[in-house]
Scaffold this motif. Structure first.
Motif, PDB file in Angstrom:
ATOM      1  N   TYR A 135       0.734  -1.203   0.085  1.00  0.00           N
ATOM      2  CA  TYR A 135       0.280   0.235  -0.060  1.00  0.00           C
ATOM      3  C   TYR A 135       0.806   1.176   0.010  1.00  0.00           C
ATOM      4  CZ  TYR A 135      -3.262   3.468   1.495  1.00  0.00           C
ATOM      5  OH  TYR A 135      -4.254   4.565   1.546  1.00  0.00           O
ATOM      6  N   HIS A 136       0.515   2.359  -0.779  1.00  0.00           N
ATOM      7  CA  HIS A 136       1.277   3.278  -0.787  1.00  0.00           C
ATOM      8  C   HIS A 136       0.469   4.879  -0.424  1.00  0.00           C
ATOM      9  CE1 HIS A 136       4.191   6.243  -3.275  1.00  0.00           C
ATOM     10  NE2 HIS A 136       4.131   6.439  -2.285  1.00  0.00           N
ATOM     11  N   SER A 137       0.660   5.464   0.570  1.00  0.00           N
ATOM     12  CA  SER A 137      -0.133   6.842   0.760  1.00  0.00           C
ATOM     13  C   SER A 137       0.927   8.021   0.480  1.00  0.00           C
ATOM     14  CB  SER A 137      -0.501   6.669   2.174  1.00  0.00           C
ATOM     15  OG  SER A 137      -1.179   7.861   2.512  1.00  0.00           O
ATOM     16  N   TYR A 138       0.344   8.771  -0.241  1.00  0.00           N
ATOM     17  CA  TYR A 138       1.314  10.090  -0.850  1.00  0.00           C
ATOM     18  C   TYR A 138       1.210  11.105   0.262  1.00  0.00           C
ATOM     19  CZ  TYR A 138       1.570   7.797  -5.438  1.00  0.00           C
ATOM     20  OH  TYR A 138       2.105   6.845  -6.055  1.00  0.00           O
ATOM     21  N   HIS A 139       0.227  10.990   1.067  1.00  0.00           N
ATOM     22  CA  HIS A 139       0.134  12.310   2.119  1.00  0.00           C
ATOM     23  C   HIS A 139      -0.886  11.659   3.413  1.00  0.00           C
ATOM     24  CE1 HIS A 139       0.489  16.490   3.692  1.00  0.00           C
ATOM     25  NE2 HIS A 139      -0.784  16.291   3.990  1.00  0.00           N
ATOM     26  N   ALA A 140      -0.416  11.119   4.423  1.00  0.00           N
ATOM     27  CA  ALA A 140      -1.109  10.883   5.595  1.00  0.00           C
ATOM     28  C   ALA A 140      -2.014  12.049   6.092  1.00  0.00           C
ATOM     29  CB  ALA A 140      -0.450  10.136   6.587  1.00  0.00           C
ATOM     30  N   ARG A 141      -3.195  11.894   6.208  1.00  0.00           N
ATOM     31  CA  ARG A 141      -4.184  12.676   6.725  1.00  0.00           C
ATOM     32  C   ARG A 141      -4.406  12.516   8.210  1.00  0.00           C
ATOM     33  NH1 ARG A 141      -8.888  11.430   5.680  1.00  0.00           N
ATOM     34  NH2 ARG A 141     -10.036  13.373   6.003  1.00  0.00           N
ATOM     35  N   HIS A 142      -3.927  11.429   8.606  1.00  0.00           N
ATOM     36  CA  HIS A 142      -4.113  11.253  10.116  1.00  0.00           C
ATOM     37  C   HIS A 142      -2.851  10.950  10.825  1.00  0.00           C
ATOM     38  CE1 HIS A 142      -7.784   9.729   8.259  1.00  0.00           C
ATOM     39  NE2 HIS A 142      -8.395   9.903   9.204  1.00  0.00           N
ATOM     40  N   GLY A 143      -2.570  11.049  12.001  1.00  0.00           N
ATOM     41  CA  GLY A 143      -1.513  10.257  12.687  1.00  0.00           C
ATOM     42  C   GLY A 143      -1.881   8.880  12.811  1.00  0.00           C
ATOM     43  N   LEU A 144      -0.916   8.036  12.457  1.00  0.00           N
ATOM     44  CA  LEU A 144      -1.181   6.333  12.576  1.00  0.00           C
ATOM     45  C   LEU A 144      -0.317   5.668  13.555  1.00  0.00           C
ATOM     46  CD1 LEU A 144      -1.473   7.623   9.142  1.00  0.00           C
ATOM     47  CD2 LEU A 144      -1.642   5.168   9.107  1.00  0.00           C
ATOM     48  N   LEU A 145      -0.790   4.753  14.202  1.00  0.00           N
ATOM     49  CA  LEU A 145      -0.284   3.927  15.193  1.00  0.00           C
ATOM     50  C   LEU A 145      -0.455   2.533  14.677  1.00  0.00           C
ATOM     51  CD1 LEU A 145       1.196   2.951  17.739  1.00  0.00           C
ATOM     52  CD2 LEU A 145      -0.969   3.108  18.834  1.00  0.00           C
ATOM     53  N   VAL A 146       0.755   2.032  14.234  1.00  0.00           N
ATOM     54  CA  VAL A 146       0.687   0.581  13.831  1.00  0.00           C
ATOM     55  C   VAL A 146       1.457  -0.480  14.800  1.00  0.00           C
ATOM     56  CG1 VAL A 146       1.446  -0.868  11.787  1.00  0.00           C
ATOM     57  CG2 VAL A 146       1.080   1.567  11.326  1.00  0.00           C
ATOM     58  N   TRP A 147       0.475  -1.432  15.166  1.00  0.00           N
ATOM     59  CA  TRP A 147       0.913  -2.451  16.068  1.00  0.00           C
ATOM     60  C   TRP A 147       0.642  -3.486  15.559  1.00  0.00           C
ATOM     61  CZ3 TRP A 147       2.419  -2.055  21.374  1.00  0.00           C
ATOM     62  CH2 TRP A 147       2.537  -3.404  21.976  1.00  0.00           C
ATOM     63  N   LEU A 148       1.695  -4.440  15.569  1.00  0.00           N
ATOM     64  CA  LEU A 148       1.619  -5.846  15.054  1.00  0.00           C
ATOM     65  C   LEU A 148       1.168  -7.117  15.908  1.00  0.00           C
ATOM     66  CD1 LEU A 148       2.366  -7.203  12.010  1.00  0.00           C
ATOM     67  CD2 LEU A 148       2.751  -4.757  12.523  1.00  0.00           C
TER      68      LEU A 148
ATOM     69  N   LEU B 121       5.138   1.082  15.376  1.00  0.00           N
ATOM     70  CA  LEU B 121       5.554   2.530  14.541  1.00  0.00           C
ATOM     71  C   LEU B 121       4.589   3.579  14.549  1.00  0.00           C
ATOM     72  CD1 LEU B 121       7.680   3.616  12.394  1.00  0.00           C
ATOM     73  CD2 LEU B 121       6.140   2.460  10.600  1.00  0.00           C
ATOM     74  N   PHE B 122       5.278   4.899  14.695  1.00  0.00           N
ATOM     75  CA  PHE B 122       4.092   5.915  14.768  1.00  0.00           C
ATOM     76  C   PHE B 122       4.346   6.781  13.555  1.00  0.00           C
ATOM     77  CE2 PHE B 122       2.829  10.288  15.688  1.00  0.00           C
ATOM     78  CZ  PHE B 122       1.255   9.866  16.019  1.00  0.00           C
ATOM     79  N   ILE B 123       3.354   7.131  12.908  1.00  0.00           N
ATOM     80  CA  ILE B 123       3.485   8.098  11.620  1.00  0.00           C
ATOM     81  C   ILE B 123       2.799   9.190  11.828  1.00  0.00           C
ATOM     82  CG2 ILE B 123       3.362   8.168   9.181  1.00  0.00           C
ATOM     83  CD1 ILE B 123       3.459   5.352   9.238  1.00  0.00           C
ATOM     84  N   PRO B 124       3.286  10.533  11.992  1.00  0.00           N
ATOM     85  CA  PRO B 124       2.553  11.622  12.072  1.00  0.00           C
ATOM     86  C   PRO B 124       1.789  12.120  10.863  1.00  0.00           C
ATOM     87  CG  PRO B 124       4.985  12.019  12.858  1.00  0.00           C
ATOM     88  CD  PRO B 124       4.733  10.757  12.051  1.00  0.00           C
ATOM     89  N   PRO B 125       0.848  13.052  10.978  1.00  0.00           N
ATOM     90  CA  PRO B 125       0.160  13.469   9.598  1.00  0.00           C
ATOM     91  C   PRO B 125       1.445  14.164   8.837  1.00  0.00           C
ATOM     92  CG  PRO B 125      -0.910  14.116  11.691  1.00  0.00           C
ATOM     93  CD  PRO B 125       0.532  13.612  12.225  1.00  0.00           C
ATOM     94  N   GLY B 126       0.813  13.951   7.155  1.00  0.00           N
ATOM     95  CA  GLY B 126       1.429  14.740   6.373  1.00  0.00           C
ATOM     96  C   GLY B 126       2.642  13.991   5.790  1.00  0.00           C
ATOM     97  N   TYR B 127       2.961  12.867   6.148  1.00  0.00           N
ATOM     98  CA  TYR B 127       4.042  11.913   5.655  1.00  0.00           C
ATOM     99  C   TYR B 127       3.420  11.077   4.476  1.00  0.00           C
ATOM    100  CZ  TYR B 127       7.744  13.434   8.930  1.00  0.00           C
ATOM    101  OH  TYR B 127       8.397  14.258   9.841  1.00  0.00           O
ATOM    102  N   GLU B 128       4.749  10.761   3.608  1.00  0.00           N
ATOM    103  CA  GLU B 128       4.212   9.782   2.618  1.00  0.00           C
ATOM    104  C   GLU B 128       4.884   8.653   3.260  1.00  0.00           C
ATOM    105  OE1 GLU B 128       5.414   8.871  -2.115  1.00  0.00           O
ATOM    106  OE2 GLU B 128       6.241  10.635  -1.092  1.00  0.00           O
ATOM    107  N   TYR B 129       4.046   7.561   3.067  1.00  0.00           N
ATOM    108  CA  TYR B 129       4.600   6.323   3.428  1.00  0.00           C
ATOM    109  C   TYR B 129       4.290   5.182   2.543  1.00  0.00           C
ATOM    110  CZ  TYR B 129       0.080   4.983   5.421  1.00  0.00           C
ATOM    111  OH  TYR B 129      -1.298   4.941   5.509  1.00  0.00           O
ATOM    112  N   TYR B 130       5.018   4.119   2.538  1.00  0.00           N
ATOM    113  CA  TYR B 130       4.675   2.765   1.624  1.00  0.00           C
ATOM    114  C   TYR B 130       4.661   1.684   2.622  1.00  0.00           C
ATOM    115  CZ  TYR B 130       5.686  -0.932  -1.764  1.00  0.00           C
ATOM    116  OH  TYR B 130       5.662  -1.968  -2.559  1.00  0.00           O
TER     117      TYR B 130
END
Length: 307
Positions: A60-73, A95-104
């Motif tokens: 999955y590829h997001s070019y601009h995260a609208r939210h803050g994301l917490l990923v817990w496996l 993993l924590f990803i703040p808003p506004g970041y591109e991630y894959y």
């Protein structure tokens, strides 16, 4: 332009931009909104919880995260790429990803995984993340026994039920989650970030003090949750902490200035000088006037050495 990860097939024109829609498995995502814009002005809340389980190659590829994301496996592993930096997310390594970041992200050779993803929003989210040192992508180490998954499940229940009065519980749990992540960041010994922010608010303006409920709202929680967290770390209530700081300021003003007792009471936000004097006597066993007189006597008893 970066090349796709080698062990995944390159999407063609007939394939959607990500593989989530085609990947076998299940993904349950719920949203908090009762209707569009319901909580646009709310300080902080969890907008959705996704619980995903996959057992085949997925990306999955997001070019601009609208939210803050917490990923817990819960199980398996997933590889994330954020601004050319790679993170291998496994159980106990959220993993924590703040808003506004591109991630894959993509699966590894193991393919299968089960994970939670929390989506955070709120008008105060950027300032809260900056205070908690969560304003850039970060991977942390937490024990698998950490209660964080239980809180994520509880948030999911609150979100699915969607009653309006649950927004405060949602906000309180969200703040607890973010503070748990913040306190797991390796740093030199220092006062808890939550305490630093709370203490600054409690002592920010004695002349026009902000209510405890308002401070709690600013931090994205209700007054009860704020008081419980503060008491757990300080062994006293926010009201008691504020009163002690006001009394310390009173001593400073009585000793170093010529302001009258009435003027000092006004500067410290007391409704009248009588209430100020009663609180001062309760704290120190004497009136402000007696304290000032005693302080003056001590000063006068110090002799100046001759040249």
């Amino acid at each position: 332009m970066e090349q796709p990860i080698p062990h995944l097939p390159k999407p063609d024109e007939n394939m959607p931009p990500d593989h989530l829609l085609l990947a076998p498995g299940r993904a349950m995502r719920t949203h908090f909104f009762l209707n569009p814009g319901s909580y646009e002005d709310y300080p902080l809340y969890t907008n959705g919880i996704e619980e995903a389980s996959r057992n085949s190659p997925t990306w999955y590829h997001s070019y601009h995260a609208r939210h803050g994301l917490l990923v817990w496996l819960i199980s398996g592993e997933v590889s994330y790429r954020i601004e050319k930096k790679h993170y291998l997310v496994r159980p106990g390594l959220p993993l924590f990803i703040p808003p506004g970041y591109e991630y894959y992200f993509e699966t590894t050779e193991q393919c299968g995984y089960q994970k939670f993803v929390a989506f955070f929003q709120g008008v105060n989210l950027p300032s809260i993340l900056e205070t908690l040192k969560l304003n850039q992508p970060i991977q942390l180490s937490l024990p698998q026994t950490d209660p964080l998954p239980r809180k994520l499940r509880l948030l999911r229940i609150l979100i699915r039920r969607r009653p309006p009065d649950h927004i405060m519980r949602n906000a309180g749990l969200t703040m607890e989650l973010l503070m748990t992540l913040s306190e797991a960041i390796p740093r030199p010994q220092e006062k808890s970030l939550f305490l630093r922010l709370a203490c600054e608010k409690l002592c920010g303006n004695f002349e026009h003090p902000e209510s405890i409920a308002s401070i709690a709202w600013t931090l994205g929680m209700n007054e009860r949750t704020f008081t419980r967290l503060f008491r757990a770390q300080m062994n006293q209530s926010p009201h008691r902490y504020r009163m002690q700081r006001r009394m310390e300021s009173a001593c400073e003003l009585l000793t170093r200035t010529g302001f009258s007792v009435k003027e000092i009471a006004f500067q410290l936000g007391f409704c009248n000088s009588f209430y100020f004097c009663s609180q001062f006597r309760r704290e120190f066993g004497m009136t402000p006037t007696q304290f000032r007189r005693n302080s003056g006597q001590k000063k006068n008893s110090v002799t100046t050495p001759s040249c």
